[in-house]
Write a protein that holds these residues in place. Structure first.
Motif, PDB file in Angstrom:
ATOM      1  N   GLY A   7     -28.718  86.221   8.116  1.00 16.01           N
ATOM      2  CA  GLY A   7     -29.856  86.096   9.019  1.00 16.01           C
ATOM      3  C   GLY A   7     -30.925  85.194   8.453  1.00 16.01           C
ATOM      4  N   ALA A   8     -31.169  85.313   7.169  1.00 21.26           N
ATOM      5  CA  ALA A   8     -32.162  84.451   6.521  1.00 21.26           C
ATOM      6  C   ALA A   8     -31.696  83.005   6.538  1.00 21.26           C
ATOM      7  N   ARG A   9     -30.418  82.802   6.326  1.00 23.35           N
ATOM      8  CA  ARG A   9     -29.877  81.444   6.339  1.00 23.35           C
ATOM      9  C   ARG A   9     -29.998  80.836   7.732  1.00 23.35           C
ATOM     10  N   MET A  10     -29.692  81.601   8.757  1.00 21.26           N
ATOM     11  CA  MET A  10     -29.811  81.096  10.124  1.00 21.26           C
ATOM     12  C   MET A  10     -31.263  80.764  10.445  1.00 21.26           C
ATOM     13  N   SER A  11     -32.160  81.581  10.000  1.00 21.74           N
ATOM     14  CA  SER A  11     -33.570  81.325  10.230  1.00 21.74           C
ATOM     15  C   SER A  11     -33.983  80.022   9.544  1.00 21.74           C
ATOM     16  N   GLU A  12     -33.507  79.817   8.348  1.00 23.22           N
ATOM     17  CA  GLU A  12     -33.809  78.583   7.613  1.00 23.22           C
ATOM     18  C   GLU A  12     -33.238  77.378   8.357  1.00 23.22           C
ATOM     19  N   ARG A  13     -32.024  77.516   8.854  1.00 20.98           N
ATOM     20  CA  ARG A  13     -31.403  76.413   9.596  1.00 20.98           C
ATOM     21  C   ARG A  13     -32.122  76.153  10.914  1.00 20.98           C
ATOM     22  N   ARG A  15     -35.261  76.687  11.464  1.00 16.10           N
ATOM     23  CA  ARG A  15     -36.525  76.060  11.075  1.00 16.10           C
ATOM     24  C   ARG A  15     -36.293  74.577  10.765  1.00 16.10           C
ATOM     25  N   LEU A  16     -35.238  74.277  10.047  1.00 13.11           N
ATOM     26  CA  LEU A  16     -34.903  72.904   9.722  1.00 13.11           C
ATOM     27  C   LEU A  16     -34.572  72.114  10.990  1.00 13.11           C
ATOM     28  N   ALA A  17     -33.833  72.727  11.905  1.00  9.47           N
ATOM     29  CA  ALA A  17     -33.498  72.063  13.167  1.00  9.47           C
ATOM     30  C   ALA A  17     -34.759  71.745  13.954  1.00  9.47           C
ATOM     31  N   SER A  18     -35.685  72.667  14.003  1.00  6.83           N
ATOM     32  CA  SER A  18     -36.940  72.450  14.714  1.00  6.83           C
ATOM     33  C   SER A  18     -37.736  71.305  14.096  1.00  6.83           C
ATOM     34  N   GLN A  19     -37.826  71.289  12.781  1.00  7.39           N
ATOM     35  CA  GLN A  19     -38.538  70.213  12.094  1.00  7.39           C
ATOM     36  C   GLN A  19     -37.868  68.869  12.332  1.00  7.39           C
ATOM     37  N   LEU A  20     -36.553  68.852  12.277  1.00  3.86           N
ATOM     38  CA  LEU A  20     -35.794  67.622  12.486  1.00  3.86           C
ATOM     39  C   LEU A  20     -35.989  67.094  13.904  1.00  3.86           C
ATOM     40  N   ALA A  21     -35.921  67.986  14.877  1.00  4.03           N
ATOM     41  CA  ALA A  21     -36.108  67.584  16.267  1.00  4.03           C
ATOM     42  C   ALA A  21     -37.520  67.043  16.493  1.00  4.03           C
ATOM     43  N   THR A  22     -38.503  67.706  15.958  1.00  4.49           N
ATOM     44  CA  THR A  22     -39.892  67.281  16.121  1.00  4.49           C
ATOM     45  C   THR A  22     -40.137  65.932  15.461  1.00  4.49           C
ATOM     46  N   GLU A  23     -39.621  65.774  14.276  1.00  2.00           N
ATOM     47  CA  GLU A  23     -39.884  64.562  13.510  1.00  2.00           C
ATOM     48  C   GLU A  23     -39.148  63.341  14.052  1.00  2.00           C
ATOM     49  N   MET A  28     -33.018  69.994  20.053  1.00  3.98           N
ATOM     50  CA  MET A  28     -32.666  71.083  19.138  1.00  3.98           C
ATOM     51  C   MET A  28     -31.151  71.217  19.035  1.00  3.98           C
ATOM     52  N   ASP A  29     -30.447  71.071  20.150  1.00  2.50           N
ATOM     53  CA  ASP A  29     -28.983  71.162  20.111  1.00  2.50           C
ATOM     54  C   ASP A  29     -28.390  70.062  19.240  1.00  2.50           C
ATOM     55  N   GLN A  30     -28.925  68.863  19.362  1.00  2.80           N
ATOM     56  CA  GLN A  30     -28.444  67.764  18.520  1.00  2.80           C
ATOM     57  C   GLN A  30     -28.745  68.048  17.056  1.00  2.80           C
ATOM     58  N   ALA A  31     -29.935  68.556  16.781  1.00  2.84           N
ATOM     59  CA  ALA A  31     -30.324  68.870  15.407  1.00  2.84           C
ATOM     60  C   ALA A  31     -29.412  69.949  14.831  1.00  2.84           C
ATOM     61  N   ARG A  32     -29.148  70.980  15.603  1.00  6.24           N
ATOM     62  CA  ARG A  32     -28.248  72.037  15.130  1.00  6.24           C
ATOM     63  C   ARG A  32     -26.849  71.490  14.876  1.00  6.24           C
ATOM     64  N   GLY A  33     -26.399  70.605  15.740  1.00  7.85           N
ATOM     65  CA  GLY A  33     -25.083  69.997  15.565  1.00  7.85           C
ATOM     66  C   GLY A  33     -24.997  69.184  14.283  1.00  7.85           C
ATOM     67  N   LEU A  34     -26.051  68.417  14.011  1.00 10.89           N
ATOM     68  CA  LEU A  34     -26.072  67.642  12.772  1.00 10.89           C
ATOM     69  C   LEU A  34     -26.044  68.545  11.547  1.00 10.89           C
ATOM     70  N   ILE A  35     -26.832  69.601  11.585  1.00 12.96           N
ATOM     71  CA  ILE A  35     -26.860  70.538  10.459  1.00 12.96           C
ATOM     72  C   ILE A  35     -25.483  71.168  10.269  1.00 12.96           C
TER      73      ILE A  35
END
Length: 60
Positions: A7-13, A15-23, A28-35
């Motif tokens: 659960g902590a790992r998913m939360s971290e991912r 968070r990273l997806a959100s930052q990646l999408a924003t930046e 978000m779907d594309q960011a999650r796919g890249l991760i």
């Protein structure tokens, strides 16, 4: 205990997806796919996200 770590790992991912999408302007779907494909190396994710963003703007 394993579930808490997952659960902590998913939360971290997420968070990273959100930052990646924003930046970078990707979704978000594309960011999650890249991760999912590349892991969590920020430099690799940023490089690929920028490529995706540019490709989307050329086609649209």
């Amino acid at each position: 205990m394993g579930d808490e770590g997952d659960g902590a790992r998913m939360s971290e991912r997420d968070r990273l997806a959100s930052q990646l999408a924003t930046e970078t302007g990707i979704t978000m779907d594309q960011a999650r796919g890249l991760i999912g494909m590349l892991g969590t190396d920020r430099n690799s994710l940023l490089r690929e996200a920028r490529i995706i963003f540019r490709q989307g703007h050329r086609q649209g």
